[in-house]
Structure formats: C-alpha cells, structure tokens
Design a protein around this motif. Sequence first.
Motif, short mmCIF file in Angstrom:
data_model
loop_
_atom_site.label_atom_id
_atom_site.label_comp_id
_atom_site.label_asym_id
_atom_site.label_seq_id
_atom_site.Cartn_x
_atom_site.Cartn_y
_atom_site.Cartn_z
N ASN A 199 0.87 -1.14 0.18
CA ASN A 199 0.05 -0.18 -0.07
C ASN A 199 0.92 1.37 -0.04
OD1 ASN A 199 -2.22 -1.57 0.00
ND2 ASN A 199 -2.93 -1.17 2.10
N GLN A 200 2.01 1.16 -0.03
CA GLN A 200 2.98 2.39 0.24
C GLN A 200 3.06 2.91 -1.29
OE1 GLN A 200 6.68 2.10 2.23
NE2 GLN A 200 6.11 0.44 3.60
N TYR A 201 3.12 2.18 -2.34
CA TYR A 201 3.08 2.49 -3.78
C TYR A 201 2.03 1.70 -4.52
CZ TYR A 201 7.58 4.13 -1.88
OH TYR A 201 8.43 4.59 -1.40
N PRO A 202 0.75 2.38 -4.42
CA PRO A 202 -0.59 1.75 -5.06
C PRO A 202 0.13 1.48 -6.63
CG PRO A 202 -1.22 3.19 -3.42
CD PRO A 202 0.41 3.55 -3.47
N ALA A 203 -0.49 0.51 -6.99
CA ALA A 203 -0.12 0.25 -8.66
C ALA A 203 -1.20 1.01 -9.46
CB ALA A 203 -0.67 -0.88 -8.97
N GLN A 204 -0.82 1.41 -10.48
CA GLN A 204 -1.92 2.08 -11.51
C GLN A 204 -1.46 1.80 -12.95
OE1 GLN A 204 -0.19 5.80 -9.78
NE2 GLN A 204 -0.12 6.50 -11.94
N THR A 205 -2.49 2.13 -13.68
CA THR A 205 -2.32 1.70 -15.21
C THR A 205 -1.19 2.59 -15.82
OG1 THR A 205 -3.91 3.59 -15.92
CG2 THR A 205 -4.60 1.29 -15.57
N ALA A 206 -0.37 1.86 -16.95
CA ALA A 206 0.66 2.30 -17.17
C ALA A 206 0.49 3.79 -17.97
CB ALA A 206 1.15 1.29 -18.36
N SER A 207 -0.36 3.93 -18.63
CA SER A 207 -0.69 5.30 -19.60
C SER A 207 -0.78 6.53 -18.64
CB SER A 207 -1.83 5.01 -20.21
OG SER A 207 -2.89 4.84 -19.57
N THR A 208 -1.10 6.18 -17.07
CA THR A 208 -1.33 7.45 -16.08
C THR A 208 0.35 7.88 -15.43
OG1 THR A 208 -1.55 5.92 -14.32
CG2 THR A 208 -3.54 6.45 -15.45
N TYR A 209 1.35 7.12 -15.88
CA TYR A 209 2.53 7.47 -15.15
C TYR A 209 3.18 8.67 -16.03
CZ TYR A 209 2.65 3.58 -12.12
OH TYR A 209 2.52 2.61 -11.01
N PRO A 210 3.81 9.53 -15.22
CA PRO A 210 4.57 10.67 -15.79
C PRO A 210 5.70 9.94 -16.87
CG PRO A 210 5.17 10.46 -13.54
CD PRO A 210 4.10 9.60 -13.96
N SER A 211 6.49 10.78 -17.73
CA SER A 211 7.40 10.55 -18.45
C SER A 211 8.74 10.29 -17.77
CB SER A 211 7.85 11.33 -19.67
OG SER A 211 6.33 11.21 -20.49
N ALA A 212 9.77 9.86 -18.35
CA ALA A 212 11.09 9.71 -17.66
C ALA A 212 12.07 9.29 -18.60
CB ALA A 212 10.85 8.35 -16.46
N ASP A 213 13.20 9.36 -18.05
CA ASP A 213 14.75 9.14 -18.97
C ASP A 213 14.66 7.50 -19.21
OD1 ASP A 213 15.25 11.87 -18.89
OD2 ASP A 213 16.24 11.31 -17.02
N ALA A 214 14.20 6.68 -18.37
CA ALA A 214 14.32 5.43 -18.60
C ALA A 214 13.27 4.29 -17.64
CB ALA A 214 15.73 4.85 -18.42
N ILE A 215 13.17 3.35 -18.38
CA ILE A 215 12.20 2.33 -17.42
C ILE A 215 13.41 1.29 -16.93
CG2 ILE A 215 10.63 0.64 -17.54
CD1 ILE A 215 9.25 2.45 -19.89
N VAL A 216 13.48 1.13 -15.57
CA VAL A 216 14.27 0.28 -14.99
C VAL A 216 13.37 -1.01 -14.52
CG1 VAL A 216 16.31 -0.41 -13.43
CG2 VAL A 216 16.13 2.14 -14.53
#
Length: 244
Positions: free
Chosen positions: A63-80
């Motif tokens: 519950n510290q970091y609830p999951a959400q759909t991929a399209s709702t995340y902000p942009s970043a330099d890389a996906i790790v």
Amino acid sequence: MPSYFFNLSHPVAQALLLAGAGLLCVMARRYRTGLCVIALVPVWLTLCATPAFATALQRTLTNQYPAQTASTYPSADAIVILGGERDPPQTRWDDEDADIAASRVGFGYLLFKAKRAPLVLLSGGEGDALRMAGMLEQQGVSADALHVESESRTTYENARNSATILQQRGMHRILLVTSAAHMPRAVASFEKQGLDVIPAPAMTPLSKHPVRDLWAPRRAVLWNASQAMHEYIGLWVYRLRGWA
C-alpha cells in the motif's frame, strides 16, 4: 541480501530461535521467563499462518506505492525493470487487465508501449536481465532501446550498477518496476544512488482462489508472511549498511 537474513525471515526459523532462547533461560534457572518465551512459539507460528495477519503484513508494504495503469505514469528518462521473478504467463502482452501486467517485465513493456520512456534498462544477474531482454524483443521492442545490466545479485547491486549506466548517459529520472512488496526497499536503494525514482509496481494479480476463512491458520500462508518480513528485515539491514 545474504541468505541467512532470508532464512531468519521465515516464521519457523524465528520460532526455533524463540525456543532456543527460552531453553537458555530455563538452563539459567530463569524458569518463568523461559517458559513464557517457549509459550510464544506456537502463538507466533499460528499468527503467521493466519491469512488475515499475513495479508495485513503484506499490505503494509504494497500500500506504500499503489499500482496504477501504465498510461497514467509521468514520462521519465528510462524504465528500469528488476529481475528476480519467474517467467510471466503466456498471455497477451498488450492487455493491462491480463496476467502479464502482474509481472515485472510485462508491466515494464506496457510502460514502454505507453511511451513513458525511450529506453528500458533490465537489471538482474544469473540470466534474468538477458532473459527479460529476449522477451521484450519478441514483443517488438527494438534492441536499440534495450540495455542490460547482468552482474547484480542483490537489490543494492541493482541500484548501484544501474545508476552507473544511467548517469553515464546523463539519465536521472527513472520509472522503477518491481513487485509491490519489494518496492519500498528498491526505491530506497535507487534514491540512495542519487536517482529521481518514480515507483511503478507491477499490478497485483486477482486471486483465482480467494481464501474464505481469513482466521483459519494454513501452513502455506507462512511463506506469505515470510516474504513480507524478508522485506522489512532487508530494509533494516540496508539502512544499517548505508545502502538505503
């Protein structure tokens, strides 16, 4: 993290330690204290085998970091994407409602497909990173967009080795993909390396066999409790060593 810490996270190992401590107290003629400690053994095992307790323990992490759909995340330099899990089920990779979204590599793929970052860094030793890279290439991800870090065997090494690769490329903002329970320790480790971390946990799969009686102890539930305690012990050790 060293294997002995993982072993100590299992309720059976903890029960044996309690029993040993109780026997030492009895041998030292501290009978009341020793018997009280020994009496805690079945109580602790029963509690850890109870689905309600194990589930609550896991939720304090997930519950510290609830999951959400991929399209709702902000942009970043890389996906790790961190290794350390079994291969995902053979199912559709383009459906966030499918089981694939519950796997690390599958959810990382969905983030890439949603154009959240132009590069995917796969981190994990013992063939994990290479295997995940192969899966993504099979799904049409260009090899130019994939980078592999295949030397790490612990979360600390995931963070240290990945940070070196990313910072050499001038990349600092990442979408970090791992399981929800592992995310608190992973985030702390990557942030310690100076990265700007956006937690992106894999989606929690829907249980196909829900537990009806949450208060009936089950031996199989001990493993669930062990996994949660493994993360808490691991985070404590990492902070003690300055890794998180």
